[in-house]
Write a protein that holds these residues in place. Structure first.
Motif, PDB file in Angstrom:
ATOM      1  N   ARG A  90      82.239  55.751  68.041  1.00 38.67           N
ATOM      2  CA  ARG A  90      83.676  56.006  68.105  1.00 38.67           C
ATOM      3  C   ARG A  90      84.447  54.724  68.432  1.00 38.67           C
ATOM      4  O   ARG A  90      85.488  54.454  67.845  1.00 38.67           O
ATOM      5  CB  ARG A  90      83.976  57.072  69.159  1.00 38.67           C
ATOM      6  CG  ARG A  90      85.435  57.479  69.237  1.00 38.67           C
ATOM      7  CD  ARG A  90      85.709  58.429  70.385  1.00 38.67           C
ATOM      8  NE  ARG A  90      84.770  59.539  70.446  1.00 38.67           N
ATOM      9  CZ  ARG A  90      84.848  60.538  71.327  1.00 38.67           C
ATOM     10  NH1 ARG A  90      85.834  60.548  72.202  1.00 38.67           N
ATOM     11  NH2 ARG A  90      83.962  61.506  71.341  1.00 38.67           N
ATOM     12  N   LYS A 167      75.487  52.015  64.137  1.00 39.18           N
ATOM     13  CA  LYS A 167      76.262  52.251  62.916  1.00 39.18           C
ATOM     14  C   LYS A 167      75.542  51.746  61.675  1.00 39.18           C
ATOM     15  O   LYS A 167      75.843  52.185  60.562  1.00 39.18           O
ATOM     16  CB  LYS A 167      77.643  51.617  63.040  1.00 39.18           C
ATOM     17  CG  LYS A 167      77.670  50.102  63.102  1.00 39.18           C
ATOM     18  CD  LYS A 167      79.110  49.607  63.211  1.00 39.18           C
ATOM     19  CE  LYS A 167      79.195  48.094  63.251  1.00 39.18           C
ATOM     20  NZ  LYS A 167      80.601  47.620  63.357  1.00 39.18           N
ATOM     21  N   LEU A 172      78.269  56.387  59.548  1.00 36.88           N
ATOM     22  CA  LEU A 172      79.098  57.587  59.603  1.00 36.88           C
ATOM     23  C   LEU A 172      79.910  57.679  58.312  1.00 36.88           C
ATOM     24  O   LEU A 172      80.819  56.887  58.087  1.00 36.88           O
ATOM     25  CB  LEU A 172      80.032  57.514  60.816  1.00 36.88           C
ATOM     26  CG  LEU A 172      80.837  58.764  61.146  1.00 36.88           C
ATOM     27  CD1 LEU A 172      79.915  59.918  61.505  1.00 36.88           C
ATOM     28  CD2 LEU A 172      81.791  58.473  62.302  1.00 36.88           C
ATOM     29  N   THR A 174      81.157  60.779  57.092  1.00 34.97           N
ATOM     30  CA  THR A 174      81.824  62.075  57.017  1.00 34.97           C
ATOM     31  C   THR A 174      83.281  61.900  56.568  1.00 34.97           C
ATOM     32  O   THR A 174      83.889  60.843  56.802  1.00 34.97           O
ATOM     33  CB  THR A 174      81.793  62.754  58.390  1.00 34.97           C
ATOM     34  OG1 THR A 174      82.255  61.829  59.380  1.00 34.97           O
ATOM     35  CG2 THR A 174      80.381  63.191  58.750  1.00 34.97           C
ATOM     36  N   ALA A 177      86.448  61.319  60.813  1.00 34.75           N
ATOM     37  CA  ALA A 177      85.640  60.648  61.837  1.00 34.75           C
ATOM     38  C   ALA A 177      86.331  60.775  63.188  1.00 34.75           C
ATOM     39  O   ALA A 177      87.433  60.252  63.372  1.00 34.75           O
ATOM     40  CB  ALA A 177      85.434  59.179  61.480  1.00 34.75           C
ATOM     41  N   HIS A 196      88.811  56.943  61.619  1.00 36.12           N
ATOM     42  CA  HIS A 196      89.140  56.257  60.361  1.00 36.12           C
ATOM     43  C   HIS A 196      90.510  55.578  60.413  1.00 36.12           C
ATOM     44  O   HIS A 196      90.987  55.084  59.388  1.00 36.12           O
ATOM     45  CB  HIS A 196      89.102  57.239  59.189  1.00 36.12           C
ATOM     46  CG  HIS A 196      87.715  57.627  58.760  1.00 36.12           C
ATOM     47  ND1 HIS A 196      87.432  58.876  58.239  1.00 36.12           N
ATOM     48  CD2 HIS A 196      86.545  56.946  58.774  1.00 36.12           C
ATOM     49  CE1 HIS A 196      86.145  58.943  57.951  1.00 36.12           C
ATOM     50  NE2 HIS A 196      85.584  57.782  58.265  1.00 36.12           N
ATOM     51  N   HIS A 476      83.318  65.888  63.914  1.00 32.16           N
ATOM     52  CA  HIS A 476      84.103  65.318  62.805  1.00 32.16           C
ATOM     53  C   HIS A 476      84.676  66.436  61.939  1.00 32.16           C
ATOM     54  O   HIS A 476      84.663  66.372  60.702  1.00 32.16           O
ATOM     55  CB  HIS A 476      83.232  64.381  61.955  1.00 32.16           C
ATOM     56  CG  HIS A 476      82.352  63.487  62.779  1.00 32.16           C
ATOM     57  ND1 HIS A 476      82.865  62.529  63.613  1.00 32.16           N
ATOM     58  CD2 HIS A 476      80.997  63.433  62.921  1.00 32.16           C
ATOM     59  CE1 HIS A 476      81.873  61.901  64.231  1.00 32.16           C
ATOM     60  NE2 HIS A 476      80.736  62.437  63.831  1.00 32.16           N
ATOM     61  N   ALA A 498      85.442  59.245  53.493  1.00 31.87           N
ATOM     62  CA  ALA A 498      85.501  58.074  54.353  1.00 31.87           C
ATOM     63  C   ALA A 498      86.106  56.900  53.589  1.00 31.87           C
ATOM     64  O   ALA A 498      85.823  56.717  52.399  1.00 31.87           O
ATOM     65  CB  ALA A 498      84.102  57.723  54.847  1.00 31.87           C
TER      66      ALA A 498
END
Length: 505
Positions: A90, A167, A172, A174, A177, A196, A476, A498
């Motif tokens: 995050r 990461k 990630l 999705t 986010a 994002h 998410h 994304a």
């Protein structure tokens, strides 16, 4: 910066969980490098504020400085390794993190507060420390001197450390986010796609209408496709004038979105974090802010849950003036007059028109802040203590929540995102009686009815008619609840992806 006599730094445990690295690190292996140990916990706004300083230093001295995050959890939920991994993703943390189980490392270094930065020289000795935030220049100067001294002595190791980041191992991808907040209006959903760095606007059933922001962090005004945000959170809507207000949290700014002309403008904040916690005011664009987290509009007033200085702020939309409304800046729980009250990282705000209701996260409590003359602050429910958290349905001060981040008023009740208990609770705004209604207390993603459902650190809530919308942050996802039946459904957004994966349609 506090300097200390050179004391041999205690070695780091090798048998504890390590993240952002494929192997445990030892001070012996790091000999010849400057090491900073960052004692942090991911709930703490002050710890989050230190991260840009660490990133700056890591990039400036990448061949001779190693930063190690020592995660010493405050809340029970923060002890879970997977939750710490999510926090690393995050906040885009790019240094190794040691999970300090049982405060062993904290105690061996005699740490007393979050955050504390411990500086270790290339020969493995602690030579100084600093607690709190806002110490970039002092650290920069000290590290520069240490490197030069050990370069002259031939005891520096100039070599960039290779790391295996979370990461990189598990990117990630999705569509959303870490969505922090959600706002439902008569026609659409506004989603703070915080991870994002953008906003998503959709119909109530998930059809994408607009994506606002490039998807990379920055502070840029302009058209929907040009604008940039940095981890936006709470929103407030002026439906009549088609204006959306946004708490642009990590830009320390308030943004105004003109939905009709499809433009973004900054209306408050300088883009720099304020370190002034004393009550003050000024013109919007000339006043530095400190992590605005959520917004509530009352006529021509915009009330702000200002998490950084532990205060509630107010912006007068007709004049552009902004300033402290309640809270001394002390991180504590004090009820009474606005000017004497104290909060602890307020992160959610709503209203019934007579009072503001605040999710006061660090004391796991719901507070009420009066509007109008002779306004007072009161605690609706929760212990009001920094370590008075748990999971207990009761009334008033006997209620136990765990780092609640969201609150929404509807029909005499407050819906509360009890984030670290992974639950949604309902509180009677007058009596303070609290009841768990959604979630079984285990982190997960499970639709269904009532307490058979599961969430993962939900943080944002919005009621529209007979539905409750939830920003289920660590899943998410956006969840929708039928209030009559308490049936939960996870919404899908087929037009969202994304930013670095595909071009939205």
């Amino acid at each position: 910066m506090t300097t200390t006599p050179r004391v041999r730094a205690p070695e780091l445990p090798q048998n504890y969980p390590w993240l952002n690295t494929d192997r445990p690190l030892s001070l012996q292996q790091l000999k010849g490098r400057v090491v900073i140990l960052d004692f942090w916990t991911y709930c703490c706004i002050n710890c989050v504020h230190v991260l840009p300083t660490l990133k700056y230093l890591e990039q400036k001295y990448k061949d001779s400085l190693t930063v190690i995050g020592v995660h010493s959890a405050k809340f029970e939920n923060e002890k879970e390794v997977e939750n710490i991994r999510q926090a690393i993703l995050r906040y885009d943390i790019e240094h190794p993190v040691l999970v300090d189980s049982g405060f062993r490392v904290w105690q061996s270094y005699a740490v007393r507060a979050w955050p504390t930065l411990m500086v270790i020289d290339p020969q493995g000795y602690v030579i100084g420390y600093v607690a709190g935030e806002g110490n970039r220049d002092a650290l920069d100067e000290l590290i520069g001197k240490l490197i030069q001294q050990h370069k002259d002595a031939g005891t520096i190791n100039f070599q960039e450390l290779s790391l295996s980041l979370e990461k990189q191992r598990k990117p990630l991808v999705t569509p959303l986010a870490f969505p922090g907040k959600v706002l439902a209006s008569q026609d659409c959903l506004f989603i703070a796609d915080s991870g994002h760095h953008r906003l998503v606007i959709s119909t109530l059933d998930g059809k994408v209408l607009h994506i606002i922001g490039t998807g990379t962090p920055g502070l840029t005004d302009g058209s929907f496709t040009e604008a940039q945000f940095f981890a936006p959170q709470g929103m407030a809507l002026d439906a009549e004038n088609q204006i959306l207000y946004v708490a642009d949290t990590e830009n320390h700014a308030l943004r105004q979105i003109d939905l009709q002309n499809q433009t973004v403008a900054t209306i408050a904040g300088t883009g720099e974090q304020s370190h002034n916690i004393h009550p003050h005011s000024g013109a919007g664009l000339q006043t530095a802010l400190n992590s605005p987290w959520d917004l509530q509009r009352v006529e021509n007033h915009l009330f702000i849950a200002m998490a950084g200085p532990h205060q509630i702020w107010e912006m007068q939309l007709d004049t552009g003036m902004i300033g402290t409304y309640a809270g001394t800046g002390r991180e504590f729980c004090i009820d009474g007059d606005l000017t004497e009250s104290a909060f602890a990282q307020p992160s959610g705000i709503t209203t019934d028109g007579e009072e503001l209701f605040v999710a006061d996260s660090e004391i796991s409590s719901i507070r009420a802040v009066g509007l109008g003359e002779n306004a007072k602050v009161r605690t609706v429910c929760g212990s009001g203590e920094l370590f008075g958290f748990g999971d207990k349905d009761a009334q008033g001060l006997d209620v136990r929540l765990q780092h609640c981040l969201g609150v929404e008023y509807a029909g005499g009740f407050l819906w509360v995102a009890d984030s670290y208990n992974h639950k949604i609770k309902r509180v009677d705004a007058k009596t303070g009686i609290c009841l768990s209604v959604l979630g079984d207390g285990v982190a997960g993603l499970q639709d269904g009815v009532g307490e058979e459902t599961r969430f993962s650190e939900p943080a944002g809530l919005s009621v529209l008619g007979s539905y409750l919308y939830i920003a289920d942050t660590n899943n998410h996802a956006i969840r929708r609840v039928e209030l009559d039946t308490l049936r939960v459904k996870t919404l899908e957004f087929p037009g969202v992806c994304a930013p670095d994966v595909c071009v939205p349609v």
